[in-house]
Design an enzyme around this catalytic site. Sequence first.
Site, PDB file in Angstrom:
ATOM      1  N   HIS A   1      68.620  41.151  89.423  1.00 45.74           N
ATOM      2  CA  HIS A   1      67.644  41.821  88.545  1.00 45.74           C
ATOM      3  C   HIS A   1      67.291  43.239  89.001  1.00 45.74           C
ATOM      4  O   HIS A   1      66.179  43.704  88.756  1.00 45.74           O
ATOM      5  CB  HIS A   1      66.342  41.006  88.443  1.00 45.74           C
ATOM      6  CG  HIS A   1      66.482  39.696  87.742  1.00 45.74           C
ATOM      7  ND1 HIS A   1      67.215  38.645  88.236  1.00 45.74           N
ATOM      8  CD2 HIS A   1      65.960  39.244  86.570  1.00 45.74           C
ATOM      9  CE1 HIS A   1      67.139  37.614  87.412  1.00 45.74           C
ATOM     10  NE2 HIS A   1      66.391  37.947  86.390  1.00 45.74           N
TER      11      HIS A   1
ATOM     12  N   ASP B   1      73.639  45.018  84.481  1.00 44.59           N
ATOM     13  CA  ASP B   1      72.757  44.020  85.078  1.00 44.59           C
ATOM     14  C   ASP B   1      72.990  42.637  84.478  1.00 44.59           C
ATOM     15  O   ASP B   1      73.379  42.501  83.322  1.00 44.59           O
ATOM     16  CB  ASP B   1      71.294  44.422  84.867  1.00 44.59           C
ATOM     17  CG  ASP B   1      70.383  43.845  85.941  1.00 44.59           C
ATOM     18  OD1 ASP B   1      70.476  44.321  87.087  1.00 44.59           O
ATOM     19  OD2 ASP B   1      69.614  42.912  85.646  1.00 44.59           O
ATOM     20  N   GLY B   2      72.713  41.624  85.289  1.00 45.34           N
ATOM     21  CA  GLY B   2      72.775  40.260  84.772  1.00 45.34           C
ATOM     22  C   GLY B   2      71.722  40.014  83.700  1.00 45.34           C
ATOM     23  O   GLY B   2      71.931  39.214  82.785  1.00 45.34           O
ATOM     24  N   HIS B   3      70.596  40.675  83.814  1.00 44.29           N
ATOM     25  CA  HIS B   3      69.507  40.531  82.832  1.00 44.29           C
ATOM     26  C   HIS B   3      69.287  41.881  82.156  1.00 44.29           C
ATOM     27  O   HIS B   3      68.727  42.804  82.743  1.00 44.29           O
ATOM     28  CB  HIS B   3      68.231  40.059  83.522  1.00 44.29           C
ATOM     29  CG  HIS B   3      67.181  39.553  82.575  1.00 44.29           C
ATOM     30  ND1 HIS B   3      66.849  40.203  81.392  1.00 44.29           N
ATOM     31  CD2 HIS B   3      66.371  38.454  82.633  1.00 44.29           C
ATOM     32  CE1 HIS B   3      65.895  39.523  80.775  1.00 44.29           C
ATOM     33  NE2 HIS B   3      65.590  38.457  81.493  1.00 44.29           N
TER      34      HIS B   3
ATOM     35  N   HIS C   1      70.959  33.053  77.127  1.00 40.49           N
ATOM     36  CA  HIS C   1      69.539  33.221  77.443  1.00 40.49           C
ATOM     37  C   HIS C   1      68.896  34.108  76.379  1.00 40.49           C
ATOM     38  O   HIS C   1      69.284  35.252  76.178  1.00 40.49           O
ATOM     39  CB  HIS C   1      69.448  33.861  78.827  1.00 40.49           C
ATOM     40  CG  HIS C   1      68.057  33.962  79.369  1.00 40.49           C
ATOM     41  ND1 HIS C   1      67.325  35.127  79.325  1.00 40.49           N
ATOM     42  CD2 HIS C   1      67.274  33.048  79.978  1.00 40.49           C
ATOM     43  CE1 HIS C   1      66.140  34.920  79.894  1.00 40.49           C
ATOM     44  NE2 HIS C   1      66.085  33.669  80.306  1.00 40.49           N
TER      45      HIS C   1
ATOM     46  N   GLU D   1      67.171  28.369  78.948  1.00 46.70           N
ATOM     47  CA  GLU D   1      66.230  29.058  78.035  1.00 46.70           C
ATOM     48  C   GLU D   1      67.023  29.759  76.943  1.00 46.70           C
ATOM     49  O   GLU D   1      66.873  30.955  76.714  1.00 46.70           O
ATOM     50  CB  GLU D   1      65.397  30.075  78.810  1.00 46.70           C
ATOM     51  CG  GLU D   1      64.715  29.474  80.045  1.00 46.70           C
ATOM     52  CD  GLU D   1      63.876  30.484  80.816  1.00 46.70           C
ATOM     53  OE1 GLU D   1      64.357  31.605  81.053  1.00 46.70           O
ATOM     54  OE2 GLU D   1      62.736  30.155  81.154  1.00 46.70           O
TER      55      GLU D   1
ATOM     56  N   GLU E   1      60.684  30.191  73.750  1.00 47.49           N
ATOM     57  CA  GLU E   1      59.884  30.878  74.755  1.00 47.49           C
ATOM     58  C   GLU E   1      59.103  32.046  74.158  1.00 47.49           C
ATOM     59  O   GLU E   1      59.606  32.784  73.313  1.00 47.49           O
ATOM     60  CB  GLU E   1      60.822  31.392  75.864  1.00 47.49           C
ATOM     61  CG  GLU E   1      60.071  31.980  77.038  1.00 47.49           C
ATOM     62  CD  GLU E   1      60.996  32.608  78.083  1.00 47.49           C
ATOM     63  OE1 GLU E   1      62.216  32.361  78.026  1.00 47.49           O
ATOM     64  OE2 GLU E   1      60.486  33.361  78.940  1.00 47.49           O
TER      65      GLU E   1
ATOM     66  N   CYS F   1      58.332  34.911  75.478  1.00 50.93           N
ATOM     67  CA  CYS F   1      58.985  36.203  75.719  1.00 50.93           C
ATOM     68  C   CYS F   1      60.134  36.445  74.751  1.00 50.93           C
ATOM     69  O   CYS F   1      60.428  37.586  74.405  1.00 50.93           O
ATOM     70  CB  CYS F   1      59.532  36.277  77.142  1.00 50.93           C
ATOM     71  SG  CYS F   1      58.237  36.408  78.375  1.00 50.93           S
TER      72      CYS F   1
ATOM     73  N   CYS G   1      56.228  35.689  83.677  1.00 51.93           N
ATOM     74  CA  CYS G   1      56.829  36.544  82.657  1.00 51.93           C
ATOM     75  C   CYS G   1      56.065  36.647  81.347  1.00 51.93           C
ATOM     76  O   CYS G   1      55.827  37.735  80.836  1.00 51.93           O
ATOM     77  CB  CYS G   1      58.295  36.189  82.418  1.00 51.93           C
ATOM     78  SG  CYS G   1      58.559  34.684  81.509  1.00 51.93           S
ATOM     79  N   CYS G   2      55.632  35.516  80.774  1.00 53.48           N
ATOM     80  CA  CYS G   2      55.097  35.572  79.419  1.00 53.48           C
ATOM     81  C   CYS G   2      53.748  36.285  79.281  1.00 53.48           C
ATOM     82  O   CYS G   2      53.607  37.152  78.411  1.00 53.48           O
ATOM     83  CB  CYS G   2      55.048  34.176  78.815  1.00 53.48           C
ATOM     84  SG  CYS G   2      56.693  33.446  78.631  1.00 53.48           S
TER      85      CYS G   2
END
Lengths: 659, 659
Positions: B137, B187-189, B270, B322, B338, B340, B418-419
């Site tokens: 991340h 990036d992975g995310h 995801h 997710e 989710e 987010c 996160c949320c």
Amino acid sequence: MNRIISSQSGRSAVRIDDEFWNRFIELVRGTVIPYQWEALNDSIPEAEPSYAIRNFRIAAGMEEGAFGGMVFQDSDVAKWLEAVGFSLAQHPDAELERTADGVIELIAMAQHEDGYLNTYFTIKAPGERWTNLYEAHELYCAGHMMEAAVAYYYATGKSKLLDVMRKFADHIASVFGPEPDQLRGYDGHQEIELALVKLYEATGEERYMELARFFIDERGAEPNFLVEETKRRDGRSIWTDRKLEPPTLLQLAYNQAHRPVREQDTAVGHAVRAVYMYTAMADLARVTEDRELRDACRRLWNNMTRKQMYITGGIGSTHHGEAFSFDYDLPNDTVYAETCASIGLIFFARRMLLLEAKSEYADVMERALYNNVIGSMSQDGKHYFYVNPLEVWPEASERNPGRHHVKATRQKWFGCSCCPPNVARLLSSLNDYVYTSSAEANTIYAHLFIGGEARFTLAAGEVALQQQSLLPWESDTRFTFTAVPESVFTMALRIPSWCGGSAALRLNGVPMDYETRNGYAIVSRTWSQGDCLEWAPELRAQLTAAHPSIRADAGKAAIERGPLVFCLEETDNGQPLASLSIARDAELQVRFDAELLGGTVVIEADGYADDAAAWQEDAPPYRPMAQQPASRAVRLRAVPYYLWGNRETGEMTVWLRTQ
Amino acid sequence: MNRIISSQSGRSAVRIDDEFWNRFIELVRGTVIPYQWEALNDSIPEAEPSYAIRNFRIAAGMEEGAFGGMVFQDSDVAKWLEAVGFSLAQHPDAELERTADGVIELIAMAQHEDGYLNTYFTIKAPGERWTNLYEAHELYCAGHMMEAAVAYYYATGKSKLLDVMRKFADHIASVFGPEPDQLRGYDGHQEIELALVKLYEATGEERYMELARFFIDERGAEPNFLVEETKRRDGRSIWTDRKLEPPTLLQLAYNQAHRPVREQDTAVGHAVRAVYMYTAMADLARVTEDRELRDACRRLWNNMTRKQMYITGGIGSTHHGEAFSFDYDLPNDTVYAETCASIGLIFFARRMLLLEAKSEYADVMERALYNNVIGSMSQDGKHYFYVNPLEVWPEASERNPGRHHVKATRQKWFGCSCCPPNVARLLSSLNDYVYTSSAEANTIYAHLFIGGEARFTLAAGEVALQQQSLLPWESDTRFTFTAVPESVFTMALRIPSWCGGSAALRLNGVPMDYETRNGYAIVSRTWSQGDCLEWAPELRAQLTAAHPSIRADAGKAAIERGPLVFCLEETDNGQPLASLSIARDAELQVRFDAELLGGTVVIEADGYADDAAAWQEDAPPYRPMAQQPASRAVRLRAVPYYLWGNRETGEMTVWLRTQ
């Protein structure tokens, strides 16, 4: 309470000859047993090796090598031998018997001087015997081999394996017990308890029954053996390199070791372990006339079959731990309903019938047998379901990870070790499930309507009879007495729940009234040779509703006819099946289709389909109900659940929306 | 295609003053932001420490110690700062600004000479920068800090954090790129891509936009960077001691890196990563007028919102990863949805509106906002849902492991990172979602009906207007022009999907016809100061049906009224909710209950309940439908979905069986 002597308490006196069941039994004899033998010997080219026979050869000193397979691999050999025993009892086969004798020689050679027998510990962990009951299935494997020994002894009269297992049982009895130098423990996976009762019944040695009772009564007692053992082992595990914390109460419930067995009233944890244990509890309650244990069995039975059982006789609704979840939680799509669990339920049902003949037990036994259990096997006998879903959407099984465990097609059976051999040993011993009898009460109970011959020894004398049955297609069943004593005895015919209390009886062609007791039609008289009882419970196709607390089935109906639950398949009805519905009072039309799936009853009815055509491709997924056209009429077609998945892969559902 | 300039491309020109929304925005300002600040500083007694600020102090050399928290802990500070920026823009607060300035000082001190900024790698793994994009991340954290920098710059005019992040962006641009000595990675995310577009829009520096495009275009290209990187790292992982195999295609789909982004047409993997990426794609499609990218956005939008979105605007139906599962697989009980992910969906929708003003995007934006997103937060602002279920059975959430992820009550927000900050930054920047405008086309689009003031700069000149709205309770909305240019401009009012095309327009009290374009009512004229447009889309309570391919909703209806989805709670309707049903043409009665849940519309209707009383306690769970009594009449009561779970814990359902 009458003491009832099982037809299994001695060599089998029932021989099945039934149009419906012969095929299954023959499939086990002709296909499953030989195929499994190849598997045990690593002779199936495309399969992972089993190592099971090889492990015994290594343990016997006939071969060098490392242990292969799971820690409980020995049990596969045991289950195979047990199925062979059952099969030989019904259908002698000299070659098969020679093969089995060879395996038994090998097993005897693998036994230690002190009686110990387990190839995993002999080969791989010789210093660690009895240090990891929680995980290592050591007594579980012993139990299966004891069951094999008893079955083989009954079938052939040969006691070699029985002697081996008596010696092992004696060794176990020296290791486990209440004395200070003994282990106050029990296995993580129940099985030996019911096996020890069988060993007791075959040998008359009460100490085996006592040992079973010890295991049952120790389970869940404080201090908790599985907790203490994990501490003693410093958390070492055979499944992971990580050290385990001692199990919590929730984790102990997985093994039904969270509280003393006699105090349990709700079915919890791993479903197979649970029903194997309940089976032993019912055995012990009967043999020792232990009312407290009987009451526990009744409570657990009631909870399990009234609040945690699928309409197909499946139990254990979650794949997490292959376990029970809680009352009325019976999702159809994320279901588990393992084949072995339903087989264990049948074991338990039979023991309850031996304890007290109430038709409710046989109703459940029949439900599990005709639906979940035989539905697990493909028509070729080579593909099996472990998970027996009530609703399948093949794409979801593949692409929604929460449903990966639900397979849309039966799996090649060598990929998996527990369910197929369990099906084999149940079907090859099906003769044991048809009747029970009480010698003292001079009563024969007919629980299942499966054709064949049977002999009973009552106080009144010997009885021989022949049953002819057309189930599950027609319900007319005929009992013809070929040998009768001179004095009175009672024939008790189960009034199956599915007939709604409507069952006609004729004696030698003449209609007769009957008294009802615990769900059985009772006929007590002095019989004549050649007397013929015709029994015709009403066999009607009907829509079935589920208890309103079962959220998953709310507003839905299942189609049943006699012992069979039916289902809708995509190949007959299109998809999505969820868009179909049926009127609550729909007329169900029954016909026999000789061409379909080897010949089966098909049920058809008028129904409705929500109109998908009215939704444009790529339309928004939600819109006013007022724009929804009335559903269109369709003809629904249902086939027996046990036959699903034998044609094209597609959707399947047992529960259908009602209008 | 018109280029549309976002109201966010410059300091915010929209200020919300709305009876419904003020409360949420005030909750964020008065409760969420201060509470999160305490959390970031490890000052909440009962909470696990966050370590987030402490990590920066250690990285800045002001304190000794080890890195704490998750590898992406820096992003919590960034999200907080971004929410602070948005909040200050709407509501100046000198003390809060001083606190934020202090944090920015700290961040600047933690930055390396070369521009690098990440406390995990600075403190814990200084030699391993840019070696594990797949898991670590690193660019994700950078992206969030860039977003914070831009928001804070717009709010305060202070460029310190913006300068820090420009320097970091320049460093990243030196490390990543197509040259041989650069990393062709990403990036992975996903997150930095959309942040770089913001940085570009705030600074005018095209290289940031180019870097975003590089990341987007490299993703999924062959040879796959995430595969090669895993090999170079020899499978070392920050999550496990086990060495990882290079990711499979299925695993790469989790990161949307399974194929080039421009070729993707189905939402996979995801869900949050997906929508963050789509947001950047839509940004780039707009900024660079890239039609191929625009087409990919449209395809992904269509797939996601038409086949993989819940009626509440929830996306990502499985908790495994997710993630999205597949078309029409929208289970209500094992749902993920989710918070987010719905926020990211709102980001994406807004970017699509900037790309092309079609009401469909705003319809989805409104759906997600009024249901999934605000429903995630409790009325006290201190408890949150991560998973936003459409059906809850509290006992199943507790006792069925397949539903443990579905909570029956909102969780204390500090337990999760996160949320809640995402909700905070969305709600405090809600003013950016109400309008878009096109200067060249002299058009103002009103997407959401949320009261407040707004100013726009069109080619025709400056426009100022005031919106008054009574949504979601009443639909009458009034736009009063307080400043207008002398020449023609266009006011485009969204015709919300929920009004079924029935929306009345008045100008200064006089009904007027209007032209419709892409789902907007178009009013082009020369306006006078004080002109008042009254807009009244029909607000009716209605039953909604789902597409027949959504198996989970078959035969069911949801209750909607305007932007709100309603639900039934146990506290109003008893349980099991599954036993309730409603006629497809039931009359829905709407009333405002000022006492309930802070004042809300309640919808009531006649309905039916399957009669559980007719089942004896401990009855067999299945019985003939013919014995089932007709259901009894009940009065159903529905409350807005966003308010559920604020009273006693109990069952909840959005979808209700129809008769």
